[in-house]
Design an enzyme around this catalytic site. Structure first.
Site, PDB file in Angstrom:
ATOM      1  N   HIS A 190      80.811  41.179  46.184  1.00 13.43           N
ATOM      2  CA  HIS A 190      80.545  42.299  45.930  1.00 13.43           C
ATOM      3  C   HIS A 190      80.170  42.494  47.179  1.00 13.43           C
ATOM      4  CE1 HIS A 190      78.841  43.956  42.473  1.00 13.43           C
ATOM      5  NE2 HIS A 190      78.270  44.726  43.122  1.00 13.43           N
ATOM      6  N   ALA A 191      80.783  44.236  47.358  1.00 14.58           N
ATOM      7  CA  ALA A 191      80.389  44.947  48.839  1.00 14.58           C
ATOM      8  C   ALA A 191      79.518  45.385  49.107  1.00 14.58           C
ATOM      9  CB  ALA A 191      81.149  46.210  48.866  1.00 14.58           C
ATOM     10  N   HIS A 246      81.847  54.907  51.603  1.00 17.40           N
ATOM     11  CA  HIS A 246      80.564  54.774  50.754  1.00 17.40           C
ATOM     12  C   HIS A 246      78.982  53.471  50.854  1.00 17.40           C
ATOM     13  CE1 HIS A 246      77.863  53.953  46.918  1.00 17.40           C
ATOM     14  NE2 HIS A 246      77.188  52.067  47.579  1.00 17.40           N
ATOM     15  N   GLU A 247      80.025  51.986  51.997  1.00 25.25           N
ATOM     16  CA  GLU A 247      79.556  51.296  52.422  1.00 25.25           C
ATOM     17  C   GLU A 247      78.375  51.564  54.096  1.00 25.25           C
ATOM     18  OE1 GLU A 247      77.928  48.698  50.656  1.00 25.25           O
ATOM     19  OE2 GLU A 247      79.129  49.405  48.912  1.00 25.25           O
ATOM     20  N   HIS A 257      75.172  53.887  53.839  1.00 28.31           N
ATOM     21  CA  HIS A 257      74.362  53.231  54.089  1.00 28.31           C
ATOM     22  C   HIS A 257      73.658  53.018  55.420  1.00 28.31           C
ATOM     23  CE1 HIS A 257      74.030  52.341  49.626  1.00 28.31           C
ATOM     24  NE2 HIS A 257      75.110  51.580  49.682  1.00 28.31           N
ATOM     25  N   GLU A 305      72.562  55.149  47.998  1.00 36.74           N
ATOM     26  CA  GLU A 305      73.767  55.356  46.914  1.00 36.74           C
ATOM     27  C   GLU A 305      74.867  55.877  47.558  1.00 36.74           C
ATOM     28  OE1 GLU A 305      74.822  52.222  46.344  1.00 36.74           O
ATOM     29  OE2 GLU A 305      72.823  51.294  46.007  1.00 36.74           O
ATOM     30  N   HIS A 347      74.633  43.257  38.265  1.00 39.95           N
ATOM     31  CA  HIS A 347      73.507  43.939  38.712  1.00 39.95           C
ATOM     32  C   HIS A 347      72.024  43.073  37.091  1.00 39.95           C
ATOM     33  CE1 HIS A 347      76.116  46.356  40.504  1.00 39.95           C
ATOM     34  NE2 HIS A 347      74.961  46.816  40.967  1.00 39.95           N
ATOM     35  N   TYR A 404      72.393  54.921  40.509  1.00 39.24           N
ATOM     36  CA  TYR A 404      73.731  55.168  40.795  1.00 39.24           C
ATOM     37  C   TYR A 404      73.585  56.152  39.682  1.00 39.24           C
ATOM     38  CZ  TYR A 404      74.112  50.584  42.108  1.00 39.24           C
ATOM     39  OH  TYR A 404      74.195  49.025  43.661  1.00 39.24           O
TER      40      TYR A 404
END
Ligand SMILES: *[C@@H]1O[C@H](CO)[C@@H](O)[C@H](O)[C@H]1NC(C)=O
Ligand SMILES: *[C@@H]1O[C@H](CO)[C@@H](O)[C@H](O)[C@H]1NC(C)=O
Length: 673
Positions: free
Chosen positions: A263-264, A296-297, A300, A324, A436, A446
């Site tokens: 899970h990234a 996306h990552e 962060h 997010e 989750h 999200y």
């Protein structure tokens, strides 16, 4: 005032408030559920002796690519058989303990504890939002209003169109006026429908804007994907990745060669002004979905870097949804057809097919918007209902003996999807089939992210002087837009989110109009197609079941308070002291997540024990040395009260470890949806 905010949010302990034996039980339950989920395997539909199929990549690939109704059904059912069903008992007890901890923290239940992150109290409102407070009830009403609008104007039309097109793929299997069986939407949870784009493109002869083939043809590798993302952020005046980032991130599972949690996620190890240690963990593949996930990552990481000069408790996003949203916001520009072609050199070749109703450009744009809708619009009800469900479970409005019925009630009423083979009984626990839930990660962030990212996009495109439809806007190279973004990110959690939203999104409210505006051309198209084909929009007459919005807020009235200076100095010392230890423990955890062994698990526990000692010192020096009884501010007083009790009565090693894990979880790790 900033100090007030620091104390207000730092004092919540979460499960750390439990008695030692209960805390230990809580942790065991949580670990059990996560283990069940992360070690689940199923047998191959075509070979029942091959039983080592794992979720990523085996099972998700079947769900994404198979068009065999029975294989999809089998895979869908087996995953739930081997995850949710096996953790139902654990979850029931977990809810009890989790609620108990929330009550000890002064909340009515766990859902209320989670929602606290989104509130603005009276003192904050006076300072930052022209007096507009936001309690939990109002936040939920804001979310619900946005959802209802988007549902009526966008989601139901997309749903009806997809249902119509899928009838061609699965003739006679789909009720043309009912909910869609949830196993044929290209995804284990029906949360992202991108994988069925091939079935529902308005103009199948035109490119779908999946540039995966083009990436492969052009020799893209994982490294190039990360550098493309970095280049975008750099172009608008944000930050380059650090050398440590490139050295320490684990983004290539094959090269890494160890068992890792796929899970990234993005992590902040720096936890302070001088550090430069930020990392991404991701099992990256060379394809377009992962290219977007890389953005996306990295969003962060950009956020981590922007707020690194803030004190520990403010090194976080304005609300969890903002964290997010940043990478996704950039991906909105990056994935425009023009950017893909002109900047990244990724060119899907359009076929020329004459259709008098639309020009080639219009067809291209409609295909593009359909692809975006399958990701962004299809997700919205799912993003909402995961927590709507858990809020209901935590507050008791979904009874324990209807855990699965309650789940499917929301799935059907909000998402318009149904179990593939009839009712699911209470022996199952289908929400547990989604990461989750066993991992106990709140999810409404999200939904918030998917709404506000379009709000940010509209605002930044305006600042960039963009003209024309919103979906064609690309802010690449525009430092005016980037400057607005950067200054919002630098604030971290130091101001209430509606204030930050007013600067980055043009309003203190979450607004549905921007996402609707973005999809306007597709809406016009869908309206026409659904009308021409005489399709019913919605499913049955129960299109939306409102949930009870009982006021569960526990925010007390505010009074003026004193002793701020001394409390502030103490807080600052505590921050410095804690930072190193938390950083160290987080690093040890990183090792564990990327190399799951018993030795690494032990090391992690030891590191958190060190954190515990520092916490103990902080408790003595700060909590116990202020006469909180005299504080005028009931908020501050209550926080001292809670910690005071913890200090004298039930303070164990585990309590402190858990407390710091919570702080760490809140500030440092962001997992992908
Ligand atoms: C089925 O899977 C087993 C175990 O992986 C393997 O040994 C066997 O060859 C497979 N059978 C077929 C027909 O592929
Ligand atoms: C935000 O929403 C609230 C309630 O829906 C409304 O009263 C208020 O006027 C809105 N504020 C803005 C700035 O649009």
């Amino acid at each position: 005032m900033e100090l007030y905010r620091r104390f207000r949010f730092l004092s919540k302990k979460g499960p750390g408030a439990l008695q030692p034996d209960e805390l230990s039980e809580y942790k065991t339950l949580q670990a059990n559920m996560e283990t069940i989920y992360s070690t689940a395997t199923i047998c191959d539909y075509h070979n029942q002796t091959k039983c080592d199929l794992i979720l990523e990549p085996d099972i998700v690939t079947v769900m994404a690519s198979s068009e065999d109704w029975d294989e999809l059904l089998y895979t869908w059912e087996q995953w739930r058989e081997n995850t949710g069903k096996k953790m139902r008992e654990d979850f029931v007890r977990f809810v009890e303990l989790s609620n108990e901890a929330a009550t000890l923290d002064g909340f009515s239940d766990t859902g209320s504890y989670w929602l606290n992150a989104y509130t603005v109290d009276e003192r904050e409102a006076e300072e930052w939002t022209d007096g507009a407070t936001l309690d939990q009830q109002h936040f939920r009403m804001m979310v619900d209003a946005v959802w209802q609008d988007v549902s009526e104007r966008l989601y139901k039309k997309l749903h009806a169109y997809v249902r119509m097109r899928l009838q061609e793929v699965y003739p006679g299997k789909i009720d043309p006026t009912g909910p869609i069986p949830s196993h044929i939407l290209g995804d284990m949870w029906a949360q992202d429908w991108s994988n069925i784009a091939r079935h529902v493109m308005p103009f199948p002869e035109m490119p779908t804007f999946d540039v995966t083939d083009s990436m492969v043809e052009n020799g893209w590798d994982i490294d190039r994907m990360f550098h493309a993302a970095e280049d975008f952020f750099r172009s608008i005046g944000l930050f380059d990745m650090t050398q440590t980032f490139w050295d320490k991130s684990v983004v290539n599972q094959t090269a890494w060669g160890k068992t890792m949690v796929c899970h990234a996620s993005a992590e902040d190890f720096c936890l302070g002004p001088e550090g430069e240690d930020y990392r991404i963990k991701m099992c990256t593949e060379v394809n377009m979905v992962d290219l977007i996930t890389v953005h996306h990552e990295m969003g962060h990481i950009e956020y981590f870097m922007a707020y690194k000069n803030q004190p520990l408790v403010f090194r976080d996003s304005a609300n969890p949804g903002f964290h997010e949203a940043i990478g996704d916001l950039i991906a909105l520009s990056m994935s425009t057809p023009k950017h893909l072609e002109d900047v990244l050199g990724l060119t899907p070749t359009p076929a020329k097919v004459s259709d008098p109703r639309y020009t080639d450009d219009e067809k291209r744009d409609l295909n593009f918007l359909m692809k975006m809708a399958l990701e962004k619009i299809a997700f919205l009800p799912f993003g909402y209902l995961i927590d709507m469900y858990r809020w209901g479970v935590f507050d008791g409005s979904i009874p324990i003996d209807e855990l699965n019925a309650g789940w499917w009630n929301l799935r059907e009423s909000l998402q318009g999807v149904t179990p593939p083979a009839g009712q699911r009984g209470e022996e199952f626990f289908d929400p547990g089939a989604k990461y989750h839930v066993p991992a106990n990660v709140p999810y409404i962030r999200y939904f918030v992210s998917f709404i506000v990212q379009f709000q940010f996009h509209a605002r930044l495109c305006e600042a960039a002087g963009h003209t024309g439809p919103l979906h064609t806007c690309d802010i690449y190279n525009n430092t005016d837009a980037g400057g607005i973004l950067r200054s919002a990110l630098e604030k971290g959690f130091s101001e209430p989110w509606p204030k930050v939203l007013s600067e980055l999104g043009g309003s203190q409210n979450m607004e549905s109009q921007h996402i609707i505006n973005y999809f306007e051309p597709l809406l016009t198209y869908l309206d026409q197609e659904l009308l021409d084909a005489d399709q019913c929009i919605g499913w049955g007459d129960e299109c939306f079941a409102p949930v009870s919005l009982a006021d569960r807020s526990v925010i007390p009235k505010q009074d003026p308070r004193d002793n701020e200076t001394a409390a502030g100095l103490a807080m600052s010392e505590m921050n410095t002291d804690m930072t190193n230890l938390v950083q160290n423990a987080t690093l040890v955890d990183w090792t564990y997540y990327n190399d799951v062994t018993t030795a690494n698990a032990d090391a992690s526990n030891e590191a958190w024990l060190l954190v515990k000692n520092a916490s103990g010192k902080w408790h003595k020096d700060v909590i116990e040395s202020y006469n909180y009884q005299e504080f005028k501010d009931s908020y501050l007083r209550r926080q001292f009260e809670l910690q005071k009790n913890l200090g004298t009565a039930a303070l164990t090693d585990e309590d402190f470890i858990e407390l710091n894990k919570i702080i760490k979880d809140m500030t440092a790790i962001y997992t992908n949806r």
